[in-house]
Design an enzyme around this catalytic site. Structure first.
Site, PDB file in Angstrom:
ATOM      1  N   ARG A 106      -3.158  32.854-121.373  1.00  0.00           N
ATOM      2  CA  ARG A 106      -2.288  32.670-120.202  1.00  0.00           C
ATOM      3  C   ARG A 106      -1.113  33.641-120.153  1.00  0.00           C
ATOM      4  O   ARG A 106      -0.412  33.728-119.148  1.00  0.00           O
ATOM      5  CB  ARG A 106      -1.798  31.222-120.146  1.00  0.00           C
ATOM      6  CG  ARG A 106      -2.908  30.267-119.704  1.00  0.00           C
ATOM      7  CD  ARG A 106      -2.537  28.827-119.970  1.00  0.00           C
ATOM      8  NE  ARG A 106      -1.311  28.453-119.286  1.00  0.00           N
ATOM      9  CZ  ARG A 106      -0.546  27.413-119.636  1.00  0.00           C
ATOM     10  NH1 ARG A 106      -0.892  26.653-120.653  1.00  0.00           N
ATOM     11  NH2 ARG A 106       0.541  27.142-118.958  1.00  0.00           N
ATOM     12  N   GLY A 144       3.147  30.281-134.929  1.00  0.00           N
ATOM     13  CA  GLY A 144       3.838  31.502-134.517  1.00  0.00           C
ATOM     14  C   GLY A 144       4.349  31.463-133.092  1.00  0.00           C
ATOM     15  O   GLY A 144       5.214  32.253-132.715  1.00  0.00           O
ATOM     16  N   GLY A 151      -1.317  16.433-128.720  1.00  0.00           N
ATOM     17  CA  GLY A 151      -1.931  15.411-129.564  1.00  0.00           C
ATOM     18  C   GLY A 151      -0.958  14.243-129.709  1.00  0.00           C
ATOM     19  O   GLY A 151       0.262  14.442-129.741  1.00  0.00           O
ATOM     20  N   ARG A 157      25.338  51.577-132.363  1.00  0.00           N
ATOM     21  CA  ARG A 157      23.925  51.617-132.768  1.00  0.00           C
ATOM     22  C   ARG A 157      23.783  51.359-134.265  1.00  0.00           C
ATOM     23  O   ARG A 157      24.783  51.299-134.986  1.00  0.00           O
ATOM     24  CB  ARG A 157      23.335  52.965-132.361  1.00  0.00           C
ATOM     25  CG  ARG A 157      23.229  53.121-130.830  1.00  0.00           C
ATOM     26  CD  ARG A 157      22.754  54.498-130.450  1.00  0.00           C
ATOM     27  NE  ARG A 157      21.588  54.894-131.202  1.00  0.00           N
ATOM     28  CZ  ARG A 157      21.247  56.151-131.470  1.00  0.00           C
ATOM     29  NH1 ARG A 157      22.012  57.152-131.042  1.00  0.00           N
ATOM     30  NH2 ARG A 157      20.161  56.426-132.149  1.00  0.00           N
ATOM     31  N   ASN A 216      42.466  59.719-135.562  1.00  0.00           N
ATOM     32  CA  ASN A 216      42.334  59.605-134.116  1.00  0.00           C
ATOM     33  C   ASN A 216      41.343  60.660-133.639  1.00  0.00           C
ATOM     34  O   ASN A 216      41.530  61.854-133.877  1.00  0.00           O
ATOM     35  CB  ASN A 216      43.693  59.821-133.448  1.00  0.00           C
ATOM     36  CG  ASN A 216      43.605  59.555-131.964  1.00  0.00           C
ATOM     37  OD1 ASN A 216      43.735  58.417-131.516  1.00  0.00           O
ATOM     38  ND2 ASN A 216      43.350  60.599-131.187  1.00  0.00           N
TER      39      ASN A 216
HETATM   40  C1  UD1 Z   1      -2.245  21.792-131.238  1.00  0.00           C
HETATM   41  C2  UD1 Z   1      -2.502  20.435-131.897  1.00  0.00           C
HETATM   42  C3  UD1 Z   1      -1.891  19.324-131.040  1.00  0.00           C
HETATM   43  C4  UD1 Z   1      -0.414  19.575-130.830  1.00  0.00           C
HETATM   44  C5  UD1 Z   1      -0.188  20.983-130.247  1.00  0.00           C
HETATM   45  C6  UD1 Z   1       1.285  21.291-130.269  1.00  0.00           C
HETATM   46  C7  UD1 Z   1      -4.600  20.607-133.121  1.00  0.00           C
HETATM   47  C8  UD1 Z   1      -6.043  20.291-133.113  1.00  0.00           C
HETATM   48  N1  UD1 Z   1      -3.915  20.234-132.048  1.00  0.00           N
HETATM   49  O1  UD1 Z   1      -2.969  21.767-130.002  1.00  0.00           O
HETATM   50  O2  UD1 Z   1      -2.062  18.072-131.674  1.00  0.00           O
HETATM   51  O3  UD1 Z   1       0.139  18.590-129.986  1.00  0.00           O
HETATM   52  O4  UD1 Z   1      -0.858  21.974-131.029  1.00  0.00           O
HETATM   53  O5  UD1 Z   1       1.500  22.499-129.604  1.00  0.00           O
HETATM   54  O6  UD1 Z   1      -4.116  21.146-134.080  1.00  0.00           O
HETATM   55  N2  UD1 Z   1      -4.468  28.846-133.848  1.00  0.00           N
HETATM   56  C9  UD1 Z   1      -5.019  29.745-134.733  1.00  0.00           C
HETATM   57  N3  UD1 Z   1      -6.376  29.730-134.920  1.00  0.00           N
HETATM   58  C10 UD1 Z   1      -7.185  28.857-134.280  1.00  0.00           C
HETATM   59  C11 UD1 Z   1      -6.597  27.938-133.385  1.00  0.00           C
HETATM   60  C12 UD1 Z   1      -5.251  27.956-133.195  1.00  0.00           C
HETATM   61  O7  UD1 Z   1      -4.333  30.551-135.327  1.00  0.00           O
HETATM   62  O8  UD1 Z   1      -8.382  28.899-134.534  1.00  0.00           O
HETATM   63  C13 UD1 Z   1      -3.009  28.883-133.646  1.00  0.00           C
HETATM   64  C14 UD1 Z   1      -2.633  29.243-132.226  1.00  0.00           C
HETATM   65  O9  UD1 Z   1      -2.443  30.637-132.122  1.00  0.00           O
HETATM   66  C15 UD1 Z   1      -1.363  28.460-132.025  1.00  0.00           C
HETATM   67  C16 UD1 Z   1      -1.537  27.238-132.896  1.00  0.00           C
HETATM   68  O10 UD1 Z   1      -2.521  27.569-133.854  1.00  0.00           O
HETATM   69  O11 UD1 Z   1      -0.233  29.156-132.500  1.00  0.00           O
HETATM   70  C17 UD1 Z   1      -1.953  26.002-132.121  1.00  0.00           C
HETATM   71  O12 UD1 Z   1      -3.165  26.245-131.473  1.00  0.00           O
HETATM   72  P1  UD1 Z   1      -3.435  25.770-129.986  1.00  0.00           P
HETATM   73  O13 UD1 Z   1      -4.789  26.217-129.600  1.00  0.00           O
HETATM   74  O14 UD1 Z   1      -2.315  26.128-129.113  1.00  0.00           O
HETATM   75  O15 UD1 Z   1      -3.480  24.178-130.196  1.00  0.00           O
HETATM   76  P2  UD1 Z   1      -3.231  23.077-129.106  1.00  0.00           P
HETATM   77  O16 UD1 Z   1      -4.497  22.834-128.379  1.00  0.00           O
HETATM   78  O17 UD1 Z   1      -2.029  23.374-128.329  1.00  0.00           O
END
Ligand code: UD1
Ligand code: MG
Length: 464
Positions: free
Chosen positions: A28, A117, A153, A328, A372
């Site tokens: 997104r 992150g 979640g 800087r 100065n």
């Molecule tokens: C996740 C949680 C959810 C919580 C939410 C909070 C799980 C299953 N769900 O959902 O309970 O409320 O975050 O924001 O954990 N990522 C990876 N590798 C992957 C998948 C994800 O590095 O394979 C990283 C994403 O870049 C992100 C974070 O993990 O930074 C969370 O992943 P995302 O897909 O956003 O999880 P949500 O569906 O939001």
């Protein structure tokens, strides 16, 4: 399990490894840049999570990279040279992401703290609270009460016990009515967490390996789980450019409020922009439209006047900077230094009470105290290939429009005449004059005017 640090904040005594999940694409964001590298407070989002990780004094920081892994690796090296980056080739879910850290933490005997992150604002205090809670539970999850729980979640609790986490897609209507949500942050012993992760599957509505399943798995193995609750603002995640702008605004308003609480005067708070690591002392005044880029420290009682831009610099007590000044990286200003309008300072040490008040460039220089530097002075530090240093002693008077062709030294109490081009060292207490002598030609101005006026009249008659 928990000890009290000298600052009163409880911290992990058994050692901690922080795993930062940063493999997601961030569809997104509609960007070529990996989501975690979009900036907030002038540094990549990831740098905020790294800063939170560093505050725990960890044994390891492991960043899980996937999309744009090369650029994520570079950014990690910049903000956490000791961190390790592991690759998650396919993003199969948060549990699968943490599992990649096994390559580094396989037999680590401390705790793992999982951060995201793309969730930059978890406070150090909240992380300290998680550490404290770990004394009484094998698994601690950070939750928050959501104003709009949306697709987060849900944390299913019974008293102080966390029973399970249900992802929105898999939740019943009753579970969806819960407003206590999962931030994604969790902590447990590394060995435990890897065991639980091994037991997670992907038979769920998303077909992903959920880290959140660890709660039920842990409890089925007679381990205890609890949650720590933080303010919703800390869990703000970024998924779109609009949320990026919201996160920036949230950061700035918090930074402004904190600065004012700490005794800094902001004439127009909304126009002052801070970086993630700006430090400003008490009774410093910041006027309108000032930008702090990373790496700025301002001591007490300084004044940063309107429209100044500061980066990687240190201003000691009583300094007055600007308006329209640019400091800087490597600008190191001692007490009561004065930097005026349209002055640029880079990699330069300026001694106590010295002044560079107008229209100057001071780069790769060292200036003593009480000197100065006249209007329009330029340190010519670059010969097109290499940079050279200018050294100016104490109580030196540099005349306006002096060019200091580096490498060059002006001794204590020396002086340069206005308009000098200084190419040789000037000894202490000497006056250096390096310009063409003035010649006055009597009545020549009138004659010249006359010649030019006639020439113009002739040209006009030829073209008409
Ligand atoms: C996740 C949680 C959810 C919580 C939410 C909070 C799980 C299953 N769900 O959902 O309970 O409320 O975050 O924001 O954990 N990522 C990876 N590798 C992957 C998948 C994800 O590095 O394979 C990283 C994403 O870049 C992100 C974070 O993990 O930074 C969370 O992943 P995302 O897909 O956003 O999880 P949500 O569906 O939001
Ligand atoms: Mg998310």
């Amino acid at each position: 399990m928990v000890k009290t640090a000298s600052n009163g904040i409880k911290e992990y005594s058994m050692g901690i490894a922080v795993v930062i999940l940063a493999a997601g694409k961030g569809t997104r964001m509609n960007s070529d840049l990996p989501k975690v590298l979009h900036p907030i407070a002038q540094v990549p989002m990831l740098a905020h999570a790294i800063k939170s990780a560093q505050a725990t004094d960890p044994d390891h920081i492991v960043v899980v990279a996937g999309h744009g892994a090369d650029t994520v690796r570079k950014a990690t090296a910049e903000y956490a040279p000791d961190a390790q980056v592991v690759l998650q080739e396919e993003q199969l879910g948060t549990s699968h992401a943490v599992a990649q850290a096994k390559a580094v933490l396989g037999d680590y005997d401390g705790d793992i703290l999982v951060l995201y992150g793309d969730t930059p604002f978890i406070s150090d205090q909240t992380i300290a609270d998680i550490a404290t809670a770990r004394a009484n539970a094998d698994l601690v999850v950070l939750g928050f009460h959501a104003a709009d729980p949306g697709r987060y979640g849900r944390l299913v609790t019974d008293g102080d016990t966390l029973e399970k986490i249900v992802e929105y897609k898999d939740a019943s209507a009753e579970e969806r009515a819960i407003t206590l949500c999962n931030s994604g942050v969790m902590a447990a012993r590394a060995a435990d967490m890897f065991d639980w992760i091994d037991a997670t599957g992907n038979e769920n509505a998303s077909g992903e390996y959920y880290l959140t399943d660890c709660v039920e798995i842990a409890r089925a193995r007679d381990k205890t789980a609890s949650c720590v609750i933080c303010d919703e603002a800390e869990t703000l995640g970024v998924n779109s450019r609009a949320q990026l702008a919201e996160a920036e605004a949230a950061f700035q308003s918090r930074a402004r409020a904190e600065a004012m609480e700490n005794g800094v005067t902001l004439y127009a708070p909304d126009t002052v922009h801070f970086a993630y690591d700006t430090v400003i002392g008490r009774d410093t005044v910041v006027e309108q439209n000032v930008v702090f880029a990373p790496g700025v420290t301002v001591e007490s009682g300084a004044t940063i006047r309107a429209f100044s831009h500061l980066e990687g610099c240190h201003i000691a007590r009583g300094g007055i900077i600007g308006p329209y000044a640019r400091l800087r990286p490597g600008a190191e200003l001692s007490e009561d230094v004065r930097i005026g309008n349209f002055v640029e300072v880079k990699n330069a040490l300026i001694g106590e009470g010295s002044k560079v008040n107008h229209l100057s460039y001071v780069g790769d220089a060292e200036i003593g105290s009480g000197s100065n530097i006249g209007a329009g002075t330029i340190t010519c530090n670059y010969d097109g290939v290499m940079k050279h240093k200018t050294t100016i002693g104490n109580d030196v008077f540099v005349g306006s429009n002096t060019l200091l062709v580096a490498p060059v030294t002006l001794g204590d109490k020396s002086m340069t005449a206005t308009g000098a081009v200084i190419t040789k060292d000037v000894e202490a207490e000497a006056l250096a004059i390096a310009r063409v002598d003035q010649v006055n030609k009597p009545r020549m101005a009138v004659k010249l005017f006359d010649i030019l006026t006639k020439r113009k009249a002739k040209r006009n008659s030829e073209t008409s």
